[in-house]
Design a protein around this motif. Structure first.
Motif, PDB file in Angstrom:
ATOM      1  N   MET A 179       0.836  -1.204   0.000  1.00  0.00           N
ATOM      2  CA  MET A 179       0.000   0.000   0.000  1.00  0.00           C
ATOM      3  C   MET A 179       0.876   1.262   0.000  1.00  0.00           C
ATOM      4  O   MET A 179       0.640   2.211  -0.742  1.00  0.00           O
ATOM      5  CB  MET A 179      -0.896  -0.014   1.238  1.00  0.00           C
ATOM      6  N   LEU A 180       1.921   1.218   0.826  1.00  0.00           N
ATOM      7  CA  LEU A 180       2.824   2.360   0.911  1.00  0.00           C
ATOM      8  C   LEU A 180       3.553   2.601  -0.423  1.00  0.00           C
ATOM      9  O   LEU A 180       3.678   3.744  -0.888  1.00  0.00           O
ATOM     10  CB  LEU A 180       3.841   2.090   2.030  1.00  0.00           C
ATOM     11  N   ASN A 181       3.989   1.503  -1.026  1.00  0.00           N
ATOM     12  CA  ASN A 181       4.695   1.629  -2.301  1.00  0.00           C
ATOM     13  C   ASN A 181       3.803   2.208  -3.387  1.00  0.00           C
ATOM     14  O   ASN A 181       4.270   2.964  -4.249  1.00  0.00           O
ATOM     15  CB  ASN A 181       5.238   0.264  -2.749  1.00  0.00           C
ATOM     16  N   LEU A 182       2.533   1.827  -3.357  1.00  0.00           N
ATOM     17  CA  LEU A 182       1.605   2.362  -4.362  1.00  0.00           C
ATOM     18  C   LEU A 182       1.437   3.856  -4.160  1.00  0.00           C
ATOM     19  O   LEU A 182       1.498   4.639  -5.111  1.00  0.00           O
ATOM     20  CB  LEU A 182       0.256   1.657  -4.261  1.00  0.00           C
ATOM     21  N   ILE A 183       1.262   4.265  -2.895  1.00  0.00           N
ATOM     22  CA  ILE A 183       1.086   5.691  -2.621  1.00  0.00           C
ATOM     23  C   ILE A 183       2.360   6.455  -2.979  1.00  0.00           C
ATOM     24  O   ILE A 183       2.326   7.565  -3.478  1.00  0.00           O
ATOM     25  CB  ILE A 183       0.713   5.915  -1.141  1.00  0.00           C
ATOM     26  N   GLY A 184       3.492   5.810  -2.745  1.00  0.00           N
ATOM     27  CA  GLY A 184       4.772   6.451  -3.037  1.00  0.00           C
ATOM     28  C   GLY A 184       5.128   6.480  -4.519  1.00  0.00           C
ATOM     29  O   GLY A 184       6.134   7.059  -4.908  1.00  0.00           O
ATOM     30  N   GLY A 185       4.301   5.800  -5.335  1.00  0.00           N
ATOM     31  CA  GLY A 185       4.564   5.834  -6.774  1.00  0.00           C
ATOM     32  C   GLY A 185       5.776   5.026  -7.184  1.00  0.00           C
ATOM     33  O   GLY A 185       6.396   5.293  -8.207  1.00  0.00           O
ATOM     34  N   ILE A 186       6.158   4.021  -6.393  1.00  0.00           N
ATOM     35  CA  ILE A 186       7.235   3.156  -6.866  1.00  0.00           C
ATOM     36  C   ILE A 186       6.683   1.801  -7.292  1.00  0.00           C
ATOM     37  O   ILE A 186       7.441   0.898  -7.610  1.00  0.00           O
ATOM     38  CB  ILE A 186       8.367   2.991  -5.825  1.00  0.00           C
ATOM     39  N   ASP A 187       5.379   1.680  -7.295  1.00  0.00           N
ATOM     40  CA  ASP A 187       4.775   0.446  -7.787  1.00  0.00           C
ATOM     41  C   ASP A 187       3.453   0.834  -8.447  1.00  0.00           C
ATOM     42  O   ASP A 187       2.916   1.914  -8.180  1.00  0.00           O
ATOM     43  CB  ASP A 187       4.561  -0.531  -6.622  1.00  0.00           C
ATOM     44  N   ASP A 188       2.927  -0.055  -9.325  1.00  0.00           N
ATOM     45  CA  ASP A 188       1.720   0.255 -10.100  1.00  0.00           C
ATOM     46  C   ASP A 188       0.476  -0.368  -9.498  1.00  0.00           C
ATOM     47  O   ASP A 188       0.504  -1.525  -9.093  1.00  0.00           O
ATOM     48  CB  ASP A 188       1.848  -0.333 -11.513  1.00  0.00           C
ATOM     49  N   VAL A 189      -0.591   0.387  -9.522  1.00  0.00           N
ATOM     50  CA  VAL A 189      -1.894  -0.142  -9.127  1.00  0.00           C
ATOM     51  C   VAL A 189      -2.369  -1.114 -10.202  1.00  0.00           C
ATOM     52  O   VAL A 189      -2.196  -0.850 -11.388  1.00  0.00           O
ATOM     53  CB  VAL A 189      -2.893   1.028  -8.983  1.00  0.00           C
ATOM     54  N   THR A 190      -2.928  -2.265  -9.779  1.00  0.00           N
ATOM     55  CA  THR A 190      -3.447  -3.196 -10.791  1.00  0.00           C
ATOM     56  C   THR A 190      -4.808  -2.710 -11.294  1.00  0.00           C
ATOM     57  O   THR A 190      -5.065  -2.668 -12.494  1.00  0.00           O
ATOM     58  CB  THR A 190      -3.579  -4.622 -10.225  1.00  0.00           C
ATOM     59  N   SER A 191      -5.676  -2.313 -10.344  1.00  0.00           N
ATOM     60  CA  SER A 191      -6.926  -1.659 -10.764  1.00  0.00           C
ATOM     61  C   SER A 191      -7.410  -0.756  -9.638  1.00  0.00           C
ATOM     62  O   SER A 191      -6.959  -0.868  -8.502  1.00  0.00           O
ATOM     63  CB  SER A 191      -7.989  -2.697 -11.132  1.00  0.00           C
ATOM     64  N   GLY A 192      -8.283   0.187  -9.983  1.00  0.00           N
ATOM     65  CA  GLY A 192      -8.753   1.157  -9.011  1.00  0.00           C
ATOM     66  C   GLY A 192      -8.064   2.495  -9.226  1.00  0.00           C
ATOM     67  O   GLY A 192      -7.229   2.630 -10.129  1.00  0.00           O
ATOM     68  N   ASP A 193      -8.430   3.478  -8.390  1.00  0.00           N
ATOM     69  CA  ASP A 193      -7.853   4.810  -8.529  1.00  0.00           C
ATOM     70  C   ASP A 193      -7.138   5.200  -7.257  1.00  0.00           C
ATOM     71  O   ASP A 193      -7.589   4.905  -6.155  1.00  0.00           O
ATOM     72  CB  ASP A 193      -8.953   5.844  -8.803  1.00  0.00           C
ATOM     73  N   LEU A 194      -6.013   5.877  -7.423  1.00  0.00           N
ATOM     74  CA  LEU A 194      -5.245   6.329  -6.283  1.00  0.00           C
ATOM     75  C   LEU A 194      -4.912   7.793  -6.516  1.00  0.00           C
ATOM     76  O   LEU A 194      -4.161   8.125  -7.441  1.00  0.00           O
ATOM     77  CB  LEU A 194      -3.971   5.481  -6.157  1.00  0.00           C
ATOM     78  N   PHE A 195      -5.516   8.682  -5.709  1.00  0.00           N
ATOM     79  CA  PHE A 195      -5.280  10.108  -5.874  1.00  0.00           C
ATOM     80  C   PHE A 195      -4.397  10.638  -4.756  1.00  0.00           C
ATOM     81  O   PHE A 195      -4.567  10.287  -3.596  1.00  0.00           O
ATOM     82  CB  PHE A 195      -6.612  10.881  -5.821  1.00  0.00           C
ATOM     83  N   VAL A 196      -3.466  11.487  -5.112  1.00  0.00           N
ATOM     84  CA  VAL A 196      -2.740  12.271  -4.127  1.00  0.00           C
ATOM     85  C   VAL A 196      -3.063  13.709  -4.485  1.00  0.00           C
ATOM     86  O   VAL A 196      -2.666  14.189  -5.557  1.00  0.00           O
ATOM     87  CB  VAL A 196      -1.233  12.004  -4.157  1.00  0.00           C
ATOM     88  N   GLU A 197      -3.841  14.321  -3.606  1.00  0.00           N
ATOM     89  CA  GLU A 197      -4.461  15.608  -3.935  1.00  0.00           C
ATOM     90  C   GLU A 197      -5.231  15.447  -5.245  1.00  0.00           C
ATOM     91  O   GLU A 197      -6.107  14.609  -5.307  1.00  0.00           O
ATOM     92  CB  GLU A 197      -3.388  16.712  -3.984  1.00  0.00           C
ATOM     93  N   ASP A 198      -4.881  16.187  -6.304  1.00  0.00           N
ATOM     94  CA  ASP A 198      -5.661  16.069  -7.546  1.00  0.00           C
ATOM     95  C   ASP A 198      -5.040  15.101  -8.538  1.00  0.00           C
ATOM     96  O   ASP A 198      -5.572  14.895  -9.620  1.00  0.00           O
ATOM     97  CB  ASP A 198      -5.757  17.438  -8.222  1.00  0.00           C
ATOM     98  N   GLY A 241      -1.946   5.260 -14.209  1.00  0.00           N
ATOM     99  CA  GLY A 241      -1.790   5.682 -15.601  1.00  0.00           C
ATOM    100  C   GLY A 241      -0.791   6.798 -15.808  1.00  0.00           C
ATOM    101  O   GLY A 241      -0.761   7.420 -16.863  1.00  0.00           O
ATOM    102  N   LEU A 242       0.048   7.091 -14.799  1.00  0.00           N
ATOM    103  CA  LEU A 242       1.113   8.062 -15.038  1.00  0.00           C
ATOM    104  C   LEU A 242       2.221   7.397 -15.862  1.00  0.00           C
ATOM    105  O   LEU A 242       2.463   6.189 -15.735  1.00  0.00           O
ATOM    106  CB  LEU A 242       1.724   8.528 -13.713  1.00  0.00           C
ATOM    107  N   THR A 243       2.876   8.208 -16.675  1.00  0.00           N
ATOM    108  CA  THR A 243       4.037   7.654 -17.379  1.00  0.00           C
ATOM    109  C   THR A 243       5.180   7.552 -16.376  1.00  0.00           C
ATOM    110  O   THR A 243       5.127   8.124 -15.287  1.00  0.00           O
ATOM    111  CB  THR A 243       4.495   8.582 -18.514  1.00  0.00           C
ATOM    112  N   SER A 244       6.212   6.853 -16.798  1.00  0.00           N
ATOM    113  CA  SER A 244       7.354   6.654 -15.907  1.00  0.00           C
ATOM    114  C   SER A 244       7.978   7.995 -15.522  1.00  0.00           C
ATOM    115  O   SER A 244       8.362   8.202 -14.370  1.00  0.00           O
ATOM    116  CB  SER A 244       8.367   5.755 -16.614  1.00  0.00           C
ATOM    117  N   ASP A 245       8.063   8.920 -16.497  1.00  0.00           N
ATOM    118  CA  ASP A 245       8.648  10.231 -16.210  1.00  0.00           C
ATOM    119  C   ASP A 245       7.781  11.032 -15.249  1.00  0.00           C
ATOM    120  O   ASP A 245       8.281  11.689 -14.331  1.00  0.00           O
ATOM    121  CB  ASP A 245       8.829  11.030 -17.506  1.00  0.00           C
ATOM    122  N   GLU A 246       6.464  10.951 -15.455  1.00  0.00           N
ATOM    123  CA  GLU A 246       5.549  11.684 -14.563  1.00  0.00           C
ATOM    124  C   GLU A 246       5.627  11.128 -13.152  1.00  0.00           C
ATOM    125  O   GLU A 246       5.585  11.866 -12.165  1.00  0.00           O
ATOM    126  CB  GLU A 246       4.112  11.573 -15.095  1.00  0.00           C
TER     127      GLU A 246
END
Ligand SMILES: Nc1ncnc2c1ncn2[C@@H]1O[C@H](COP(=O)(O)OP(=O)(O)O)[C@@H](O)[C@H]1O
Ligand SMILES: [Mg+2]
Lengths: 234, 783
Positions: free
Chosen positions: A48-67, A72-77
């Motif tokens: 869960m922490l890794n997903l929030i930290g953006g070092i791992d990908d969500v398999t399904s569902g939405d994860l928002f940090v603020e807006d 679906g972010l690219t690797s650079d984003e």
């Protein structure tokens, strides 16, 4: 910054050997809250922490940090997000052994701000390591190493601070000092802190406690009067 | 400097042994490249400038209607100048020695317009001095001749004393070859003197010039013109005619130069490939070990590109540290080599230049090799998934009995350390593969150079020990009867003497080939013949034995007939078979056969002799030289020694190469071994913690490493053999037949040497195990 998870799934592997590390997690974590995530080993806390930290990908569902929707972010984003928004503290400190305390922190400040060394020294001073700037990790005690790691995470003043078992490797006394430090910066800088632990006692110092079991949230509780870290016992 | 730069430098310092090994390999590869390539360029430039400065002939025609040929040549628009001159091989006498020298006619007072000479000492020929000659530099050096010295030449009226007026070097005799069949000469049996043309005609006994030399406008090669002139020469009865490329000295030098060029690319590429391999292995392992650190970098917002360039740095830095001084050292070395070489050969014009391109190319090669080696692991690093990297190291594969154990179940009863070694080899295929590759590359490097050395030694042995059986050759001033030769056996110290007749011939099949026909007595004991199958065969009485290269040139096989022309007189001859001789491409026949074909009794031009046991060479020589009619005496051992002397440079080069190869092998194996040990620190610490003795662990690691090295050895021997064959093939021509020969002992010794190196290079790593601080490793919580 607020963090929100909408039926987030994380699955490792496929077919018969698939492991659902997170199975439809919903959570709303408001900005500035100090949240402790509890759960036995293997329950999906780190995931869960890794997903929030953006070092791992969500398999399904939405994860928002603020807006920002992390799905679906690219690797650079994703890299830009990590750089600007999150700070990590790990159980095993994860310092670079060939860099001094100062340089380990400067590693991060040099990425985000012009004068990295000054800021790095200031943060280390803030965590009480003014005398240890030029020490290499191997020359520091566990508690000192973890404080360097926290300084590294705090140096860029991230709106979100993610701590994975930060006291897991430390003795009771040192652990409490670290927790106290984390709580202090949370209050001073109004950071959103998510702290993962399997130690239920630590939950008492949090504004909010999420309990995970087998990838699902089984308890979501608010503490009206969280106690100070210094008063914790286990 | 950013913290990442610090990390880079400190990581390098922490693993300095391996990085130094890699740096050394790159340094050696680049040095070798720059040194040999610049030497090649310097030599090529020196020859080129010699050729234009001294107007080296584009075409030479000897014998036949040279005057008619010259008239035709002068009409050709591409021709700048044509000269007619007289050239002949005549006996010379100096320093108590008789030898078969060469007299070359020159116009007095002014240099000729073709084939000029450089006056190193004294002055050019003057018309007024009719008994003055220029001594060619090799001769002058050997006999210590200077202006004012004298020597004798045998003319039609007997021995005639000549004064040395000057010392000259010539583009025609940079490599003092008598002709294409006799490329190796000793200064004791071949010397060149330049005399006024009129005098040359008197000495040689002709009534007009017998050689035409043609120089094109600016000396620029023109193949069509050359073909036309050579055809003209052939139609006008030339006994010998050649283009500049085939001029004996130049042909030998070109071979040499070609070899230089090959070596300048082949060896450095081999070295850089090895350096690249070592770099690849090292960085690959570094990335593997630093997976969690990479995870931290990515988690903290470092971009994949930043990670990529960080790990490329582990290749670029040793690349630069090795390549820059390597290129500089190479360029400096090239000056020394060129100087030494042109000095040794007395090249008339030496051009040593600084080629910035070589310096840049050297650095670029080193850098490219190390970047290519680093790019794979660096890309891998940049693609690591941070979450996974930080979960801890990837599982190192399931533990299970090794394949060999499963195939040979009784191996399971081996002591535990052996079983662990067997399983370790299999569990780490990458580590195993790279150790094997290190052994293969090392053996290849060593075998290529050593193989060349063995081949040359073998070639010398074949020519001078197996094929040539005579102790000495006696040359006569003119043709003599075979009885005169037999009479030599009466001379004290001589046990046997056989007649030999040597004639320049032109053989014509599909193409024409100018060679020398040597006629021996039937059943000669002075020369042995080996067929192309390597088996000895007797000299046949029913045809010619031809050098193997002629099979292709003439397009004939055994039993066919060829046209054989001797000074304009042509006849049919049968090819009895082909032989395999390392030097030159000659034709042989028995006296019986040639006399049958010619229909007359033939004289002898020289005699091959065998000494009595215990005979003193100097006394035999003194006795023979006294005799009238004896023009020259050549001791076979002296020629062998000269040949060896000419090979010194080659030996030196190959020796250096062997040294480099050895150093490289050490570096490669050392890096493979030390990484093998360094990578398992944690495993070792655990073993120590449970009470395994240090020496047991050392033995286990040694066993594993040695088994892997042993596995690489047959592969390395095979691969090295093929590479050596490839290297030698590039030197093959009708002048030299370089069949790769590697002594079995070479194979054994290099294999053993590699094993010893492998064993020794474990030492630092194993010593480190002895000092391993278990507590520290167990406590070590940083990455
Ligand atoms: N890369 C992975 N591949 C397969 N399974 C994984 C991977 N990472 C984690 N898991 C599994 O996901 C589950 C949750 O893991 P984790 O989030 O690390 O648990 P926790 O941190 O609560 O101990 C566990 O069952 C773990 O084995
Ligand atoms: Mg965990």
């Amino acid at each position: 910054m607020a963090v929100s998870l909408n039926s987030v799934w994380k699955t490792y592997g496929e077919g018969a050997t698939a492991v659902h590390a997170l199975a439809g997690v919903d959570a709303e974590i408001p900005s500035g809250e100090f949240t402790v995530i509890l759960g036995p080993s293997g329950s999906g806390k780190t995931t869960m922490l890794n997903l929030i930290g953006g070092i791992d990908d969500v398999t399904s569902g939405d994860l928002f940090v603020e807006d920002l929707n992390l799905t679906g972010l690219t690797s650079d984003e994703r890299t830009a997000y990590r750089r600007s928004t999150v700070g990590f503290v790990f159980q095993f400190f994860n310092l670079i052994p060939t860099l001094t305390a100062l340089e380990n922190v400067e590693l991060v400040t040099s990425l985000t701000m012009g004068n990295g060394a000054e800021r790095a020294a200031a943060v280390l001073e803030h965590v009480g390591l003014a005398e240890r700037l030029d020490h290499f990790p191997a020359m520091l005690s566990g508690g000192e190493q973890q404080r360097v790691a926290i300084a590294r995470a705090l140096a860029k003043s991230p709106p979100v601070l993610l701590c994975d078992e930060p006291t897991g490797e430390l003795d009771f006394e040192t652990g409490r000092l670290i927790l106290d430090l984390l709580r202090r910066v949370n209050r001073e800088e109004n950071q959103t802190v998510l702290l993962v632990t399997h130690n239920a006692a630590i939950g008492d110092m949090a504004d909010r406690v999420l309990r995970l079991r087998s990838g699902s949230i089984v308890e979501d509780r608010h503490n009206a009067n969280p106690i100070e870290a210094g008063e914790l016992t286990w | 400097m950013t913290p990442l730069h610090h990390k880079l430098l400190r990581d390098i310092r922490a693993q300095r042994a391996q990085f130094i090994a890699v740096i050394v390999t790159i340094f050696l590869g680049v040095t070798l490249f720059a040194a040999s390539y610049d030497s090649y360029q310097n030599l090529a430039a020196s020859y080129e400038s010699t050729f234009t400065e001294f107007r080296f002939a584009n075409v030479t025609m000897s014998g036949g209607d040279v005057a008619g040929f010259a008239d035709v040549a002068r009409q050709e628009p591409g021709v700048d100048s044509v000269e007619l001159r007289t050239v002949g091989d005549v006996p010379l006498q100096m320093g108590g020695l008789k030898l078969l020298g060469r007299v070359v006619g020159m116009p007095p007072d002014a240099q000729p317009s073709v084939n000029q000479v450089r006056i190193a000492d004294g002055s050019y020929l003057a018309a007024s001095d009719t008994d003055t000659a220029l001594a060619e530099e090799h001769m002058a050096d050997h006999f210590k001749l200077a202006p004012g010295s004298t020597f004798e030449v045998l003319g039609p009226t007997g021995w005639q004393t000549m004064a040395v007026g000057g010392v000259a070097s010539s583009p025609e005799y940079i490599w003092p070859a008598r002709n294409r069949q006799e490329l190796l000469t000793s200064p004791d049996n071949f010397a060149v003197v330049f005399v006024p043309e009129r005098l040359a005609q008197v000495i040689v006994g002709t009534d007009g010039p017998n050689e035409a030399i043609v120089y094109y406008i600016d000396g620029v090669e023109d193949e069509a013109l050359t073909d036309l002139l050579l055809a003209e020469a052939a139609s006008r009865g030339a006994t010998v005619s050649f283009a500049r490329d085939d001029q004996p000295s130049n042909a030998a030098l070109s071979e040499d130069l070609k070899g230089f060029e090959e070596l300048a690319l082949f060896f450095p590429m081999l070295f850089l490939a090895a350096a690249g391999m070592a770099t690849y292995v090292m960085i690959g392992r570094l990335v593997h070990a630093q997976r969690p650190q990479i995870g931290v970098l990515l988690a903290n917002g470092f971009t994949r590109r930043q990670v990529l360039s960080h790990y490329l740095g582990y290749g670029v830095i040793p690349g630069l540290i090795g390549a820059i001084p390597g290129a500089v050292a190479g360029v400096v070395l090239a000056r020394v080599i060129t100087g030494f070489y042109t000095e040794m050969l007395s090249v008339p014009s030496t051009l040593i230049r600084f080629y910035p391109a070589t310096l840049l190319a050297g650095v670029a090669f080193g850098l490219v090799a190390s970047i290519l080696a680093a790019i794979g692991p660096a890309l891998l690093a940049s693609r690591i998934a941070p979450a996974e990297a930080m979960r801890g190291s990837a599982p190192a594969g399931r533990g299970r009995p090794s394949i060999v154990e499963r195939i040979v179940p009784s191996l399971r009863r081996l002591p535990v350390p052996w079983r662990m070694a067997l399983r370790g080899i299999e569990r780490n295929p990458r580590r195993t593969l790279f150790t094997v590759l290190g052994v293969v590359l090392s053996l290849t490097l060593v075998l290529v150079s050593w193989g060349m050395l063995d081949t040359i030694v073998n070639l010398m042995d074949k020519q001078f020990v197996q094929i040539q059986q005579e102790d000495a050759t006696v040359y006569f001033a003119g043709p003599v009867g075979t009885d005169d030769v037999l009479a030599l056996q009466e001379v004290p110290g001589i046990a046997a003497a056989e007649s030999v007749l040597q004639t320049p011939v032109v053989l014509v099949g599909d193409d024409r080939y100018e060679s020398i026909l040597t006629t021996f007595d039937s059943g000669t004991a002075m020369h042995r013949f080996f067929g192309d199958d390597g088996r000895e065969r007797p000299l046949p009485d029913d045809g010619l034995l031809l050098g193997g290269a002629m099979k292709g040139i003439l397009g004939v096989s055994a039993g066919d007939s060829v046209q054989l022309s001797v000074s304009g007189y042509a006849t049919e001859a049968r090819v009895a078979g082909f032989i395999d001789e390392p030097l030159g491409t000659a034709a042989y026949a028995s006296r019986t056969y040639v006399e049958t074909v010619v229909g007359a009794t033939l004289p002898a031009t020289s005699a091959l002799i065998r000494y009595d046991e215990g005979a003193v060479v100097d006394e035999v020589r003194a006795g023979l030289v006294e005799m009238d009619g004896v023009a020259a005496f050549e001791d076979a051992n002296a020629l062998y020694d000269t040949a060896q002397k000419y090979m010194i440079f080659f030996y030196l080069f190959v020796g250096v190469m062997l040294l480099f190869g050895g150093a490289m092998a050490f570096a490669l194996i050392f890096s493979a071994m030390s990484v093998n040990i360094a990578e398992r620190t944690r495993e070792v610490a655990t073993l120590l913690a449970v009470g395994t003795e240090r020496h047991q662990i050392s033995r286990m690691i040694t066993a594993e490493n040695m088994m892997v090295a042993l596995f690489g050895i047959p592969l390395g021997l095979g691969f090295g053999y093929l590479a050596a064959k490839q290297a030698m093939a590039s030197f093959e021509s009708d002048l030299f037949a370089f069949d790769l020969y590697i002594r079995p002992s070479t194979l054994v010794v290099s294999a053993l040497a590699i094993l010893v190196v492998a064993l020794l290079s474990q030492w630092p790593g194993l010593r480190a195990i002895g000092h391993l601080d278990i507590a520290k490793i167990v406590k070590e919580r940083s990455l």
